[in-house]
Design an enzyme around this catalytic site. Structure first.
Site, PDB file in Angstrom:
ATOM      1  N   GLU A  56       0.858  -1.255   0.004  1.00  0.00           N
ATOM      2  CA  GLU A  56       0.146   0.123  -0.011  1.00  0.00           C
ATOM      3  C   GLU A  56       0.660   1.091  -0.096  1.00  0.00           C
ATOM      4  O   GLU A  56       0.429   2.374  -0.641  1.00  0.00           O
ATOM      5  CB  GLU A  56      -1.010   0.009   1.173  1.00  0.00           C
ATOM      6  N   CYS A  85      -3.460  -3.287   6.744  1.00  0.00           N
ATOM      7  CA  CYS A  85      -3.341  -3.459   7.999  1.00  0.00           C
ATOM      8  C   CYS A  85      -3.679  -1.889   8.712  1.00  0.00           C
ATOM      9  O   CYS A  85      -3.807  -1.180   7.679  1.00  0.00           O
ATOM     10  CB  CYS A  85      -1.832  -3.912   8.380  1.00  0.00           C
ATOM     11  N   CYS A  88      -1.365   0.893   7.425  1.00  0.00           N
ATOM     12  CA  CYS A  88      -1.685   1.326   6.108  1.00  0.00           C
ATOM     13  C   CYS A  88      -3.106   2.056   5.682  1.00  0.00           C
ATOM     14  O   CYS A  88      -2.868   2.838   5.141  1.00  0.00           O
ATOM     15  CB  CYS A  88      -1.440   0.053   5.222  1.00  0.00           C
TER      16      CYS A  88
END
Length: 181
Positions: A56, A85, A88
């Site tokens: 990302e 996550c 991110c």
């Protein structure tokens, strides 16, 4: 643009709950398509996690480096093997809020540590920040297969059956995501 091998797609976008032997590492891949709303040709690419940079973040850095015209609107669709996550998720929200000419949609094959509160909060943050996060279904798997996979080499599996299985497996994941939201 370099394309994913069919085998990489089959292994990494696999959304079965449990893997059969032989086991293999499930990597984080992000395939993106940036489409200008003026109708010109979309830009496509993909990233995978590197030692010190999640896919990302590589994606954010790539989009920033493109020097996009801020007077033009762009639709960005991302297909991920894992949902972002929590770290991110925050960075994606900050990025999109700073670039209001981008409209980002995220489709994930699997949910990353969906039972952990911080990961759930990251998904809710994205959804609350006008970045829809959805689980990939048959249309998204088909689009990803058609646009990001090299079809030149002979296949050791039936892609139609694989895509149908991915769609079937995604139903439970979609219900899980709806409960999180």
């Amino acid at each position: 643009m370099a394309l994913l091998t069919a085998e990489t797609f089959r292994l990494q976008f696999n959304n079965r709950r449990r893997l059969r032997r032989p086991y293999y590492p499930r990597k984080a891949l992000l395939c993106y398509q940036l489409t200008p709303q003026n109708g010109s040709t979309p830009t496509r690419g993909y990233f995978e996690n590197k030692k010190k940079c999640h896919a990302e973040i590589c994606f954010i850095n790539e989009i920033k480096s493109m020097g996009l015209d801020e007077t033009q609107c762009y639709q960005v669709t991302c297909y991920l093997t894992w949902s972002p996550c929590s770290s991110c998720a925050w960075k994606l929200v900050d990025f999109i809020q700073a670039h209001d000419h981008l409209n980002l949609r995220i489709f994930a094959s699997r949910l990353y540590y969906h039972w952990c509160k911080p990961q759930q909060e990251g998904l809710r943050l994205l959804c609350g920040s006008q970045v829809p996060v959805e689980v990939m279904g048959l249309p998204e798997f088909n689009d990803c297969w058609e646009n990001f996979v090299d079809h030149e080499k002979p296949l050791s599996f039936d892609p139609c059956k694989m895509l149908e299985e991915l769609d079937k497996n995604s139903r439970a994941i979609k219900r899980r995501l709806e409960r999180i939201k």
